[in-house]
Write an enzyme that holds these catalytic residues in place. Structure first.
Site, PDB file in Angstrom:
ATOM      1  N   ASP A 149       3.215   8.189  -5.114  1.00 13.78           N
ATOM      2  CA  ASP A 149       2.473   7.605  -3.815  1.00 13.78           C
ATOM      3  C   ASP A 149       2.885   8.535  -2.474  1.00 13.78           C
ATOM      4  OD1 ASP A 149       1.120   5.772  -2.461  1.00 13.78           O
ATOM      5  OD2 ASP A 149       2.594   4.236  -2.448  1.00 13.78           O
ATOM      6  N   ASP A 197       0.511  13.764   0.490  1.00 13.44           N
ATOM      7  CA  ASP A 197       0.093  13.118   1.795  1.00 13.44           C
ATOM      8  C   ASP A 197       0.151  14.178   2.679  1.00 13.44           C
ATOM      9  OD1 ASP A 197      -0.232  11.987   4.019  1.00 13.44           O
ATOM     10  OD2 ASP A 197       1.004  10.048   3.642  1.00 13.44           O
ATOM     11  N   HIS A 246      -5.696   2.540   0.445  1.00 12.20           N
ATOM     12  CA  HIS A 246      -4.495   1.992   0.520  1.00 12.20           C
ATOM     13  C   HIS A 246      -4.493   0.864   1.225  1.00 12.20           C
ATOM     14  CE1 HIS A 246      -2.066   5.828  -0.727  1.00 12.20           C
ATOM     15  NE2 HIS A 246      -3.423   6.201  -0.659  1.00 12.20           N
ATOM     16  N   GLY A 247      -3.246   0.259   1.404  1.00  9.40           N
ATOM     17  CA  GLY A 247      -2.611  -1.110   2.241  1.00  9.40           C
ATOM     18  C   GLY A 247      -3.493  -2.099   1.677  1.00  9.40           C
ATOM     19  N   ASN A 293       1.204  -3.063  -2.961  1.00 10.11           N
ATOM     20  CA  ASN A 293       2.527  -3.012  -2.974  1.00 10.11           C
ATOM     21  C   ASN A 293       3.189  -4.256  -2.447  1.00 10.11           C
ATOM     22  OD1 ASN A 293       5.362  -2.093  -3.229  1.00 10.11           O
ATOM     23  ND2 ASN A 293       4.974  -0.604  -1.729  1.00 10.11           N
TER      24      ASN A 293
HETATM   25  P1  13P Z   1       0.335  -2.444   0.582  1.00  4.00           P
HETATM   26  O1  13P Z   1       1.964  -2.516   0.812  1.00  4.00           O
HETATM   27  O2  13P Z   1       0.019  -2.919   2.212  1.00  4.00           O
HETATM   28  O3  13P Z   1      -0.044  -3.287  -0.423  1.00  4.00           O
HETATM   29  O4  13P Z   1       0.189  -1.071   0.631  1.00  4.00           O
HETATM   30  C1  13P Z   1       0.318  -0.285  -0.540  1.00  4.00           C
HETATM   31  C2  13P Z   1      -0.212   1.064  -0.736  1.00  4.00           C
HETATM   32  O5  13P Z   1      -0.988   1.355  -0.037  1.00  4.00           O
HETATM   33  C3  13P Z   1       0.795   2.322  -1.235  1.00  4.00           C
HETATM   34  O6  13P Z   1       0.421   3.299  -1.149  1.00  4.00           O
END
Ligand code: 13P
Length: 287
Positions: free
Chosen positions: A84, A105, A207-208, A231
């Site tokens: 990641d 990235d 992501h996120g 995550n």
């Molecule tokens: P979050 O921690 O906001 O769920 O994002 C996870 C992520 O994008 C890992 O690359």
């Protein structure tokens, strides 16, 4: 079954659902996610940030643990082990360590440098059967020391990177790592739609994933998102369940201090969260 992430994500984009990437931190996390994927008959991606890789004694340890666990647990659903937000060096380390997928990235480099490095890494990954994710337009917030401003991607730049032969693309659309601030403006569906039109069949990555409202997730999937990264949400439910156990004094009752008991509520909380996300993303029974 360890595989690269290309086929599962191509199928997801064509079938209008998304595969979850859940980041791992240790053995419990990995086991919880693998077992849930198997129970849900869902493909899954295990995400490893550079920081988490370091914490788990390096990428070789992670790859060995995941391969052994996949076998010992008899996991038959497709599982990709994915770096990641990798730096250039980390990508090579993961290729060597036995990962099945990498993310480079290069979003903080000038576009020409992002193009050059992504092209080289795509060739290196594909030569050994790995899939590769690239990023255009930084994801906001901070994850394991990787900090981004959260700008929206330029659809033309997305097309340029997509044409380099990467397998899936993370495009910033106002998404942020970690918990969203109260004044967050939401995802830019205008940007997502424009990017999707430019890149055609290429699966897009969101992501996120933590804290994005369900209706926005569903809409993002309808506009080409086929991989969603989660995550922080697993970390939050793990912490909350563990706190509940300790605050109830259960670690002081009998052999409640046994780590297998102490970590069990957090483990179950991760399983429940991953199942909830797989249902929302539509990947259940898509293995
Ligand atoms: P979050 O921690 O906001 O769920 O994002 C996870 C992520 O994008 C890992 O690359």
């Amino acid at each position: 079954m360890l595989v690269n992430a290309k086929e599962m994500l191509d199928k997801a984009k064509a079938g209008k659902y998304a595969v979850g990437q859940f980041n791992i931190n240790n053995l419990e996390w990995t086991k919880a996610i693998l077992l849930t994927a198997q129970e849900c008959n869902s493909p899954v991606i295990l995400g490893v940030s550079e920081g988490a890789g370091k914490y788990m004694c390096g990428f070789e340890t992670v790859a060995a643990m995941v391969a052994a666990m996949d076998k010992s647990l008899g996991i038959t659903v497709p599982v990709a082990l994915h770096l990641d937000h990798g730096s250039y060096d980390a990508c090579y380390k993961c290729i060597k360590a036995g990962f099945t997928s990498i993310m480079f990235d290069g979003s903080h480099f000038p576009i020409d440098e992002n193009v050059a490095k992504t092209t080289e890494l795509a060739n290196a990954a594909h030569g050994l059967g790995l899939s590769i994710e690239a990023e255009v337009g930084a994801i906001g917030g901070e994850e394991d020391g990787v900090i981004g401003k959260g700008e929206c991607a330029d659809p033309k730049e997305c097309k340029m990177i997509a044409d380099l032969g990467v397998d899936f693309l993370a495009a910033g659309i106002g998404n942020i790592h970690g918990v969203y601030p109260a004044n967050w403006e939401g995802l830019s569906f205008e940007t997502l739609d424009a990017v999707n039109k430019e890149v055609g069949e290429m699966p897009l990555v969101l992501h996120g994933g933590t804290g994005i409202p369900d209706d926005m997730i569903t809409k993002a999937i309808s506009l080409g998102v086929a991989k969603i990264n989660v995550n922080t949400e697993c970390q939050l439910v793990f912490a909350e369940a563990t706190r509940g156990y300790v605050e109830a004094g259960k670690d002081k009752q009998g052999k409640g201090f046994d780590p297998r008991k102490l970590l069990a509520p957090g483990f179950e909380a991760i399983k429940a969260k991953v199942k909830e996300k797989m249902e929302l993303f539509g990947s259940v029974n898509k293995a």
